[in-house]
Design a protein around this motif. Structure first.
Motif, mmCIF file in Angstrom:
data_model
loop_
_atom_site.group_PDB
_atom_site.id
_atom_site.type_symbol
_atom_site.label_atom_id
_atom_site.label_comp_id
_atom_site.label_asym_id
_atom_site.label_seq_id
_atom_site.Cartn_x
_atom_site.Cartn_y
_atom_site.Cartn_z
ATOM 1 N N LEU A 73 0.852 -1.177 0.000
ATOM 2 C CA LEU A 73 0.000 0.000 0.000
ATOM 3 C C LEU A 73 0.891 1.230 0.000
ATOM 4 O O LEU A 73 1.751 1.386 0.861
ATOM 5 N N GLN A 74 0.686 2.096 -0.995
ATOM 6 C CA GLN A 74 1.486 3.312 -1.112
ATOM 7 C C GLN A 74 0.570 4.513 -0.947
ATOM 8 O O GLN A 74 -0.428 4.651 -1.650
ATOM 9 N N LEU A 75 0.910 5.372 0.003
ATOM 10 C CA LEU A 75 0.155 6.581 0.292
ATOM 11 C C LEU A 75 1.019 7.779 -0.065
ATOM 12 O O LEU A 75 2.098 7.962 0.504
ATOM 13 N N VAL A 87 2.789 13.658 10.350
ATOM 14 C CA VAL A 87 2.752 12.596 11.350
ATOM 15 C C VAL A 87 1.434 11.845 11.156
ATOM 16 O O VAL A 87 0.363 12.446 11.234
ATOM 17 N N ILE A 88 1.523 10.553 10.885
ATOM 18 C CA ILE A 88 0.317 9.753 10.722
ATOM 19 C C ILE A 88 -0.122 9.282 12.101
ATOM 20 O O ILE A 88 0.576 8.515 12.755
ATOM 21 N N GLU A 106 1.342 -0.217 9.115
ATOM 22 C CA GLU A 106 2.460 0.505 9.723
ATOM 23 C C GLU A 106 3.280 1.109 8.591
ATOM 24 O O GLU A 106 4.064 0.420 7.934
ATOM 25 N N PHE A 107 3.073 2.398 8.368
ATOM 26 C CA PHE A 107 3.718 3.092 7.249
ATOM 27 C C PHE A 107 5.139 3.500 7.594
ATOM 28 O O PHE A 107 5.450 3.827 8.732
ATOM 29 N N PHE A 108 5.994 3.482 6.584
ATOM 30 C CA PHE A 108 7.299 4.118 6.683
ATOM 31 C C PHE A 108 7.448 5.030 5.474
ATOM 32 O O PHE A 108 6.912 4.764 4.408
ATOM 33 N N VAL A 115 4.785 3.888 2.705
ATOM 34 C CA VAL A 115 4.599 2.529 2.194
ATOM 35 C C VAL A 115 4.327 1.602 3.374
ATOM 36 O O VAL A 115 4.927 1.745 4.436
ATOM 37 N N ALA A 116 3.413 0.654 3.167
ATOM 38 C CA ALA A 116 3.102 -0.351 4.186
ATOM 39 C C ALA A 116 2.727 -1.652 3.488
ATOM 40 O O ALA A 116 2.246 -1.647 2.364
#
Length: 149
Positions: A73-75, A87-88, A106-108, A115-116
Protein backbone atom coordinates in the motif's frame (compact mmCIF):
# COMPACT_ATOMS: atom_id res chain seq x y z
CA UNK A 1 -53.52 -34.74 -14.69
CA UNK A 2 -54.32 -33.52 -11.18
CA UNK A 3 -56.67 -30.66 -10.58
CA UNK A 4 -55.23 -27.52 -8.93
CA UNK A 5 -57.18 -26.81 -5.78
CA UNK A 6 -57.29 -23.90 -3.39
CA UNK A 7 -54.88 -25.72 -1.07
CA UNK A 8 -52.30 -25.99 -3.86
CA UNK A 9 -52.53 -22.26 -4.60
CA UNK A 10 -52.33 -21.49 -0.87
CA UNK A 11 -49.25 -23.73 -0.52
CA UNK A 12 -47.46 -22.02 -3.43
CA UNK A 13 -48.42 -18.62 -1.99
CA UNK A 14 -47.01 -19.49 1.47
CA UNK A 15 -43.86 -21.03 -0.03
CA UNK A 16 -43.17 -18.01 -2.28
CA UNK A 17 -43.65 -15.44 0.47
CA UNK A 18 -41.74 -17.62 2.93
CA UNK A 19 -38.72 -17.55 0.62
CA UNK A 20 -38.99 -13.79 0.12
CA UNK A 21 -39.28 -13.09 3.85
CA UNK A 22 -36.42 -15.44 4.78
CA UNK A 23 -34.10 -13.81 2.19
CA UNK A 24 -35.01 -10.33 3.46
CA UNK A 25 -34.37 -11.32 7.07
CA UNK A 26 -31.03 -12.89 6.13
CA UNK A 27 -29.92 -9.76 4.23
CA UNK A 28 -31.05 -7.45 7.06
CA UNK A 29 -29.12 -9.49 9.65
CA UNK A 30 -25.99 -9.43 7.47
CA UNK A 31 -26.30 -5.67 6.94
CA UNK A 32 -26.60 -4.95 10.66
CA UNK A 33 -23.81 -7.37 11.62
CA UNK A 34 -21.30 -5.87 9.15
CA UNK A 35 -22.20 -2.20 9.76
CA UNK A 36 -19.03 -0.45 10.98
CA UNK A 37 -20.88 1.73 13.48
CA UNK A 38 -20.84 5.38 14.39
CA UNK A 39 -18.34 7.81 12.96
CA UNK A 40 -18.78 10.27 15.82
CA UNK A 41 -20.40 9.94 19.24
CA UNK A 42 -22.39 13.15 18.99
CA UNK A 43 -22.99 14.62 15.54
CA UNK A 44 -24.15 17.97 16.95
CA UNK A 45 -20.92 18.47 18.89
CA UNK A 46 -18.84 17.41 15.88
CA UNK A 47 -20.72 19.87 13.65
CA UNK A 48 -19.78 22.84 15.83
CA UNK A 49 -16.13 22.79 14.72
CA UNK A 50 -16.56 21.13 11.31
CA UNK A 51 -16.32 24.27 9.16
CA UNK A 52 -13.23 25.60 10.94
CA UNK A 53 -11.48 22.22 10.77
CA UNK A 54 -12.36 21.82 7.07
CA UNK A 55 -11.06 25.32 6.26
CA UNK A 56 -7.78 24.64 8.09
CA UNK A 57 -7.42 21.27 6.34
CA UNK A 58 -8.12 22.75 2.89
CA UNK A 59 -5.51 25.47 3.59
CA UNK A 60 -2.87 22.72 3.71
CA UNK A 61 -3.51 22.18 -0.05
CA UNK A 62 -2.52 18.53 0.13
CA UNK A 63 -3.18 16.07 -2.66
CA UNK A 64 -3.67 12.61 -1.17
CA UNK A 65 -3.75 9.34 -3.11
CA UNK A 66 -3.37 5.68 -2.22
CA UNK A 67 -2.44 2.78 -4.49
CA UNK A 68 -2.39 -0.94 -3.78
CA UNK A 69 0.08 -3.06 -5.79
CA UNK A 70 -0.13 -6.65 -4.66
CA UNK A 71 0.27 -6.36 -0.90
CA UNK A 72 2.08 -3.01 -0.93
CA UNK A 73 0.00 0.00 0.00
CA UNK A 74 1.49 3.31 -1.11
CA UNK A 75 0.16 6.58 0.29
CA UNK A 76 1.30 9.77 -1.42
CA UNK A 77 0.72 13.16 0.13
CA UNK A 78 1.94 16.09 -1.92
CA UNK A 79 1.69 19.85 -2.01
CA UNK A 80 2.46 21.58 -5.28
CA UNK A 81 3.97 18.29 -6.51
CA UNK A 82 6.44 18.00 -3.61
CA UNK A 83 6.10 15.16 -1.10
CA UNK A 84 4.81 16.02 2.36
CA UNK A 85 5.67 13.97 5.46
CA UNK A 86 3.04 14.57 8.14
CA UNK A 87 2.75 12.60 11.35
CA UNK A 88 0.32 9.75 10.72
CA UNK A 89 -1.78 9.42 13.86
CA UNK A 90 -3.91 6.54 12.64
CA UNK A 91 -4.70 4.72 9.43
CA UNK A 92 -7.24 2.01 8.82
CA UNK A 93 -7.14 0.05 5.58
CA UNK A 94 -10.27 -1.90 4.81
CA UNK A 95 -13.27 -2.61 2.66
CA UNK A 96 -15.80 0.13 2.05
CA UNK A 97 -18.74 -1.99 3.18
CA UNK A 98 -17.63 -3.81 6.33
CA UNK A 99 -14.95 -3.87 9.01
CA UNK A 100 -14.23 -7.61 8.85
CA UNK A 101 -10.95 -7.14 6.95
CA UNK A 102 -9.80 -3.88 8.56
CA UNK A 103 -6.07 -3.54 9.09
CA UNK A 104 -3.90 -0.87 10.67
CA UNK A 105 -0.91 -0.52 8.33
CA UNK A 106 2.46 0.51 9.72
CA UNK A 107 3.72 3.09 7.25
CA UNK A 108 7.30 4.12 6.68
CA UNK A 109 8.32 7.14 4.61
CA UNK A 110 10.67 6.35 1.72
CA UNK A 111 11.35 9.98 0.75
CA UNK A 112 8.50 10.19 -1.77
CA UNK A 113 5.57 8.32 -0.19
CA UNK A 114 4.45 6.29 2.77
CA UNK A 115 4.60 2.53 2.19
CA UNK A 116 3.10 -0.35 4.19
CA UNK A 117 2.56 -4.06 3.67
CA UNK A 118 -1.09 -5.13 3.94
CA UNK A 119 -3.24 -8.11 3.06
CA UNK A 120 -4.98 -6.70 0.03
CA UNK A 121 -6.53 -8.03 -3.13
CA UNK A 122 -8.97 -6.99 -5.79
CA UNK A 123 -12.04 -5.00 -4.90
CA UNK A 124 -13.06 -1.72 -3.31
CA UNK A 125 -10.67 -0.63 -0.54
CA UNK A 126 -10.56 2.55 1.53
CA UNK A 127 -7.92 4.11 3.75
CA UNK A 128 -9.30 6.12 6.66
CA UNK A 129 -6.45 8.46 7.50
CA UNK A 130 -5.81 10.79 10.43
CA UNK A 131 -2.61 12.83 10.26
CA UNK A 132 -1.11 16.01 11.64
CA UNK A 133 0.75 18.65 9.66
CA UNK A 134 4.05 20.10 10.86
CA UNK A 135 2.19 23.21 12.06
CA UNK A 136 -0.18 21.06 14.16
CA UNK A 137 -3.16 21.22 11.79
CA UNK A 138 -5.21 18.02 12.01
CA UNK A 139 -6.01 16.24 8.76
CA UNK A 140 -8.49 13.44 8.24
CA UNK A 141 -9.78 11.92 5.05
CA UNK A 142 -11.24 8.72 3.65
CA UNK A 143 -9.07 7.89 0.66
CA UNK A 144 -10.36 5.53 -2.02
CA UNK A 145 -7.51 3.14 -2.75
CA UNK A 146 -6.69 2.53 -6.41
CA UNK A 147 -5.91 -1.14 -6.99
CA UNK A 148 -3.17 -1.48 -9.61
CA UNK A 149 -3.37 -4.51 -11.85
Amino acid sequence: MKKITGWHVFGVFVLAFGIIISVNVTLAVQAVRTFPGLEVKNSYVASQTFDAERTAQEALEWDVAATLRGNELQLTITRDGAPVEPVIQSATFGRATHVGQDQEPEFFFNGDAFVAIVEGGKGNWNLRLRAQAADGTPFQQRVIVKVAS
